[in-house]
Enzyme design. Structure first.
Site, PDB file in Angstrom:
ATOM      1  N   LYS A 152      34.821   6.151  39.561  1.00  0.00           N
ATOM      2  CA  LYS A 152      35.948   6.258  40.496  1.00  0.00           C
ATOM      3  C   LYS A 152      36.902   7.333  39.991  1.00  0.00           C
ATOM      4  O   LYS A 152      37.292   7.312  38.824  1.00  0.00           O
ATOM      5  CB  LYS A 152      36.709   4.932  40.562  1.00  0.00           C
ATOM      6  CG  LYS A 152      36.004   3.852  41.333  1.00  0.00           C
ATOM      7  CD  LYS A 152      37.005   2.740  41.587  1.00  0.00           C
ATOM      8  CE  LYS A 152      36.335   1.435  41.913  1.00  0.00           C
ATOM      9  NZ  LYS A 152      37.322   0.341  41.999  1.00  0.00           N
ATOM     10  N   GLU A 162      42.109  -5.534  28.843  1.00  0.00           N
ATOM     11  CA  GLU A 162      40.862  -5.262  29.568  1.00  0.00           C
ATOM     12  C   GLU A 162      39.639  -5.655  28.730  1.00  0.00           C
ATOM     13  O   GLU A 162      38.591  -6.014  29.275  1.00  0.00           O
ATOM     14  CB  GLU A 162      40.767  -3.777  29.959  1.00  0.00           C
ATOM     15  CG  GLU A 162      41.920  -3.267  30.818  1.00  0.00           C
ATOM     16  CD  GLU A 162      41.824  -3.646  32.294  1.00  0.00           C
ATOM     17  OE1 GLU A 162      40.870  -4.334  32.696  1.00  0.00           O
ATOM     18  OE2 GLU A 162      42.737  -3.236  33.046  1.00  0.00           O
ATOM     19  N   LYS A 221      30.968  -3.549  31.845  1.00  0.00           N
ATOM     20  CA  LYS A 221      31.280  -2.790  33.059  1.00  0.00           C
ATOM     21  C   LYS A 221      30.048  -2.056  33.573  1.00  0.00           C
ATOM     22  O   LYS A 221      29.774  -2.045  34.778  1.00  0.00           O
ATOM     23  CB  LYS A 221      32.428  -1.800  32.804  1.00  0.00           C
ATOM     24  CG  LYS A 221      32.776  -1.016  34.065  1.00  0.00           C
ATOM     25  CD  LYS A 221      34.138  -0.384  34.070  1.00  0.00           C
ATOM     26  CE  LYS A 221      34.387   0.285  35.429  1.00  0.00           C
ATOM     27  NZ  LYS A 221      35.664   0.971  35.535  1.00  0.00           N
ATOM     28  N   GLU A 232      31.176  -0.979  44.975  1.00  0.00           N
ATOM     29  CA  GLU A 232      32.113  -2.080  45.139  1.00  0.00           C
ATOM     30  C   GLU A 232      31.951  -2.844  46.445  1.00  0.00           C
ATOM     31  O   GLU A 232      32.889  -3.014  47.206  1.00  0.00           O
ATOM     32  CB  GLU A 232      33.559  -1.565  45.037  1.00  0.00           C
ATOM     33  CG  GLU A 232      34.548  -2.688  44.817  1.00  0.00           C
ATOM     34  CD  GLU A 232      35.787  -2.244  44.039  1.00  0.00           C
ATOM     35  OE1 GLU A 232      36.013  -1.047  43.915  1.00  0.00           O
ATOM     36  OE2 GLU A 232      36.484  -3.136  43.578  1.00  0.00           O
ATOM     37  N   ARG A 238      31.004  -5.945  41.915  1.00  0.00           N
ATOM     38  CA  ARG A 238      31.994  -5.127  41.206  1.00  0.00           C
ATOM     39  C   ARG A 238      33.369  -5.794  41.242  1.00  0.00           C
ATOM     40  O   ARG A 238      34.213  -5.538  40.394  1.00  0.00           O
ATOM     41  CB  ARG A 238      32.036  -3.705  41.783  1.00  0.00           C
ATOM     42  CG  ARG A 238      32.729  -2.726  40.855  1.00  0.00           C
ATOM     43  CD  ARG A 238      32.299  -1.291  41.094  1.00  0.00           C
ATOM     44  NE  ARG A 238      33.165  -0.392  40.345  1.00  0.00           N
ATOM     45  CZ  ARG A 238      32.943   0.905  40.182  1.00  0.00           C
ATOM     46  NH1 ARG A 238      31.887   1.459  40.710  1.00  0.00           N
ATOM     47  NH2 ARG A 238      33.779   1.654  39.493  1.00  0.00           N
ATOM     48  N   HIS A 256      48.116  -6.724  39.767  1.00  0.00           N
ATOM     49  CA  HIS A 256      48.603  -5.572  40.534  1.00  0.00           C
ATOM     50  C   HIS A 256      49.926  -5.892  41.221  1.00  0.00           C
ATOM     51  O   HIS A 256      50.830  -5.062  41.272  1.00  0.00           O
ATOM     52  CB  HIS A 256      47.580  -5.157  41.592  1.00  0.00           C
ATOM     53  CG  HIS A 256      46.429  -4.373  41.028  1.00  0.00           C
ATOM     54  ND1 HIS A 256      45.149  -4.502  41.512  1.00  0.00           N
ATOM     55  CD2 HIS A 256      46.374  -3.459  40.034  1.00  0.00           C
ATOM     56  CE1 HIS A 256      44.341  -3.695  40.824  1.00  0.00           C
ATOM     57  NE2 HIS A 256      45.064  -3.057  39.925  1.00  0.00           N
ATOM     58  N   HIS A 289      50.090  -2.001  32.674  1.00  0.00           N
ATOM     59  CA  HIS A 289      48.972  -2.538  33.449  1.00  0.00           C
ATOM     60  C   HIS A 289      48.315  -3.739  32.755  1.00  0.00           C
ATOM     61  O   HIS A 289      48.128  -4.796  33.355  1.00  0.00           O
ATOM     62  CB  HIS A 289      47.951  -1.429  33.697  1.00  0.00           C
ATOM     63  CG  HIS A 289      46.718  -1.891  34.396  1.00  0.00           C
ATOM     64  ND1 HIS A 289      46.720  -2.256  35.728  1.00  0.00           N
ATOM     65  CD2 HIS A 289      45.446  -2.088  33.950  1.00  0.00           C
ATOM     66  CE1 HIS A 289      45.496  -2.637  36.066  1.00  0.00           C
ATOM     67  NE2 HIS A 289      44.709  -2.547  35.014  1.00  0.00           N
TER      68      HIS A 289
HETATM   69  N1  LIG Z   1      38.907   5.312  37.611  1.00  0.00           N
HETATM   70  C1  LIG Z   1      38.936   4.064  37.236  1.00  0.00           C
HETATM   71  O1  LIG Z   1      37.999   3.298  37.408  1.00  0.00           O
HETATM   72  C2  LIG Z   1      40.179   3.542  36.561  1.00  0.00           C
HETATM   73  C3  LIG Z   1      40.159   2.289  35.939  1.00  0.00           C
HETATM   74  C4  LIG Z   1      41.294   1.867  35.268  1.00  0.00           C
HETATM   75  C5  LIG Z   1      42.423   2.669  35.250  1.00  0.00           C
HETATM   76  N2  LIG Z   1      42.437   3.875  35.869  1.00  0.00           N
HETATM   77  C6  LIG Z   1      43.626   4.727  35.853  1.00  0.00           C
HETATM   78  O2  LIG Z   1      43.945   5.032  34.515  1.00  0.00           O
HETATM   79  C7  LIG Z   1      45.332   5.306  34.439  1.00  0.00           C
HETATM   80  C8  LIG Z   1      45.904   4.633  33.224  1.00  0.00           C
HETATM   81  O3  LIG Z   1      45.224   5.096  32.074  1.00  0.00           O
HETATM   82  P1  LIG Z   1      45.969   5.257  30.676  1.00  0.00           P
HETATM   83  O4  LIG Z   1      46.679   4.028  30.332  1.00  0.00           O
HETATM   84  O5  LIG Z   1      44.957   5.810  29.743  1.00  0.00           O
HETATM   85  O6  LIG Z   1      47.118   6.306  31.053  1.00  0.00           O
HETATM   86  P2  LIG Z   1      47.494   7.793  30.676  1.00  0.00           P
HETATM   87  O7  LIG Z   1      46.382   8.730  30.855  1.00  0.00           O
HETATM   88  O8  LIG Z   1      48.747   8.070  31.410  1.00  0.00           O
HETATM   89  O9  LIG Z   1      47.825   7.709  29.132  1.00  0.00           O
HETATM   90  C9  LIG Z   1      48.956   6.994  28.700  1.00  0.00           C
HETATM   91  C10 LIG Z   1      49.812   7.852  27.759  1.00  0.00           C
HETATM   92  O10 LIG Z   1      49.155   7.982  26.503  1.00  0.00           O
HETATM   93  C11 LIG Z   1      49.076   9.344  26.117  1.00  0.00           C
HETATM   94  N3  LIG Z   1      47.861   9.448  25.313  1.00  0.00           N
HETATM   95  C12 LIG Z   1      46.583   9.516  25.721  1.00  0.00           C
HETATM   96  N4  LIG Z   1      45.751   9.458  24.670  1.00  0.00           N
HETATM   97  C13 LIG Z   1      46.510   9.345  23.575  1.00  0.00           C
HETATM   98  C14 LIG Z   1      46.227   9.231  22.190  1.00  0.00           C
HETATM   99  N5  LIG Z   1      44.978   9.157  21.733  1.00  0.00           N
HETATM  100  N6  LIG Z   1      47.277   9.164  21.330  1.00  0.00           N
HETATM  101  C15 LIG Z   1      48.558   9.191  21.793  1.00  0.00           C
HETATM  102  N7  LIG Z   1      48.882   9.275  23.090  1.00  0.00           N
HETATM  103  C16 LIG Z   1      47.860   9.354  23.967  1.00  0.00           C
HETATM  104  C17 LIG Z   1      49.083  10.095  27.401  1.00  0.00           C
HETATM  105  O11 LIG Z   1      49.539  11.424  27.217  1.00  0.00           O
HETATM  106  C18 LIG Z   1      50.053   9.276  28.244  1.00  0.00           C
HETATM  107  O12 LIG Z   1      51.374   9.641  27.934  1.00  0.00           O
HETATM  108  C19 LIG Z   1      45.939   4.840  35.737  1.00  0.00           C
HETATM  109  O13 LIG Z   1      46.284   5.959  36.520  1.00  0.00           O
HETATM  110  C20 LIG Z   1      44.838   4.052  36.395  1.00  0.00           C
HETATM  111  O14 LIG Z   1      44.899   4.103  37.805  1.00  0.00           O
HETATM  112  C21 LIG Z   1      41.337   4.319  36.516  1.00  0.00           C
HETATM  113 ZN   LIG Z   2      42.660  -2.921  34.919  1.00  0.00          ZN
END
Ligand SMILES: NC(=O)c1ccc[n+]([C@@H]2O[C@H](COP(=O)([O-])OP(=O)(O)OC[C@H]3O[C@@H](n4cnc5c(N)ncnc54)[C@H](O)[C@@H]3O)[C@@H](O)[C@H]2O)c1
Ligand SMILES: [Zn+2]
Length: 418
Positions: free
Chosen positions: A198, A240, A282, A292, A296, A307, A320
């Site tokens: 996705k 998660e 997963k 989905e 899924r 949410h 989250h």
């Molecule tokens: N496509 C899918 O199936 C799916 C599933 C779950 C979540 N998501 C999406 O993922 C997003 C959330 O992901 P996230 O929590 O990784 O968010 P993110 O990418 O915003 O990362 C969170 C923060 O951590 C920082 N960061 C990243 N890696 C780091 C590291 N190793 N060390 C220090 N800082 C670091 C980033 O710069 C950011 O400020 C949401 O937009 C959500 O919708 C998508």
């Molecule tokens: Zn989730």
């Protein structure tokens, strides 16, 4: 018989014969857990690639000709470069964000130059969900086209879920779709966002409203990168992992219980195992239900109320994973009240969540207010919700439920009537 190639000798047109053999074998090759390209590479470098692939013990996501391997790499930069090189790209485009670029960008770019191809363009996005917008996709696509991207280009998305969602989406639309590799750097993106295909961005107030299904060609997760993640984000990702355990892996749950201290200390070897097991859960579900329509939904355990709580808090008050933790606690109580969830198992999960520093006090949450967000969201899709309930740790099922009934069960659960 001169060349010692029995399958080719005697063929009138050797190239046609090679193509024929390749076509006949393609579906089998597509299931290889690792691919090592040897063209123009020194024997020592080939040996290095083989050793890394072996050490990473790739996991396989079986999706026919869209199958791919997930590597949980000790040397993330080199393994990511190997995964890119295996695709023999015409050019490589990196999408990342400012934080990841500063902390982990240089070794990745060096490894690409050494083991694959130097990046033709690097798009460094402004971090944060508020920047997961079409403008970011446009910036990345513009950089790629300006640098001469063609259909054999590969996009390497290096960052958290925001970056992999944007990078994957850009790849899926560039010239109607090019291949991409996900190199997730947060626990959440390793266990969730980077696997499953996705992609997308937010539009207006709607999260993930614009996007595609576009499976990556490879995923390379590097647990070492988690050393720099903030404590809150890391714990949020752990929610998660607990979710994956509840859905289908009781051993993972037991491992988390036994090793909670080492988990919180981010022991890389242990994290590699947690990530591997979560992705396996997963991957198995995605393989059964890529788009989905059925199973899924199991991956949404704890997410319906989660949410809603996230939205109620303006996506700021709760991370989250914190919202998902509360959502799982609520669904465990609902399951107990319906008599389908084993009470001792539910207690164990709640204790584990608390032990990992995640919120569990659903009675302190504005559940009624949050449920108003739920009904807004669901009204668009009819009033039945595919509710996920847990029987026992590692055993979950989907139960369609009218929204009104689910809402009243959740309110009662939050009020403590389990
Ligand atoms: N496509 C899918 O199936 C799916 C599933 C779950 C979540 N998501 C999406 O993922 C997003 C959330 O992901 P996230 O929590 O990784 O968010 P993110 O990418 O915003 O990362 C969170 C923060 O951590 C920082 N960061 C990243 N890696 C780091 C590291 N190793 N060390 C220090 N800082 C670091 C980033 O710069 C950011 O400020 C949401 O937009 C959500 O919708 C998508
Ligand atoms: Zn989730």
């Amino acid at each position: 018989p001169s060349g010692g190639r029995p399958l080719l000798d005697g063929a009138p047109d050797r190239e046609a014969r090679i193509r024929e053999l390749l076509a006949a074998r393609a579906s089998v090759y597509a299931e290889a857990h690792a691919r090592v390209v040897t063209d123009g590479v020194s024997p020592a470098d080939v040996a290095g690639r083989v050793l890394r692939a072996y050490a990473d013990r790739p996991l396989f996501v079986p999706l026919g000709d869209k199958s791919y391997a997930v590597r949980i790499a000790a040397d993330g930069a080199a393994s990511a470069a190997d995964a890119v090189a295996a695709l023999s790209p015409s050019s490589v485009f990196v999408v990342t964000d400012e934080n990841v670029s500063r902390l982990w960008g240089a070794p990745l770019l060096d490894a690409l130059a050494a083991h694959a191809k130097p990046a033709a363009a690097v798009t460094v996005l402004t971090p944060g969900e508020e920047h997961k917008r079409l403008a970011a996709v446009e910036a990345a696509l513009t950089a790629m086209l300006d640098a001469g991207a063609d259909r054999d280009a590969v996009v390497l998305a290096h960052g958290g879920g925001v970056v992999t969602d944007i990078g994957g989406f850009a790849a899926s639309t560039l010239l109607r779709g090019v291949r991409w590799v996900a190199a997730p750097t947060t626990l959440l993106s390793m266990v969730d966002a980077s696997v499953g295909g996705k992609t997308g961005v937010d539009l207006g107030p709607a999260k993930n409203a614009v996007g595609t299904f576009h499976q990556p060609s490879a995923v390379v997760a590097s647990p070492a990168a988690l050393a720099t993640e903030t404590d809150r984000a890391f714990r949020s990702g752990l929610a998660e992992v607990v979710k994956s355990a509840c859905i289908a892996d009781p051993e993972l749950h037991a491992l988390l219980e036994r090793e909670a201290d080492r988990v919180l200390a981010r022991d890389p070897g242990l994290l590699a195992e947690l990530i591997r097991r979560s992705i396996a859960v997963k991957a198995a579900i995605v393989a059964r239900d890529e788009r989905e329509s059925g199973d899924r939904a199991l991956l949404n355990f704890g997410h319906t109320l989660g949410h809603a709580l996230e939205a109620e808090g303006g996506f700021v008050r709760l991370a989250h994973g914190e919202a998902v933790s509360l959502g799982m606690v609520a669904m465990l109580r609902v399951g107990c009240s319906l008599g389908v969830t084993d009470r001792a198992a539910a207690d164990r999960v709640v204790r584990l969540l608390a032990r990992l520093g995640l919120p569990t006090r659903i009675e302190d949450e504005p559940v009624s207010a949050a449920l108003r967000f739920l009904s807004l969201d669901k009204k668009r899709r009819g009033s039945s919700v595919r509710t996920v309930l847990m029987r026992d740790i590692g055993s979950t099922f989907v139960e369609p439920m009218p929204l009104d009934r689910l809402s009243s069960l959740l309110e009662r659960a939050a009020a403590g009537a389990a």
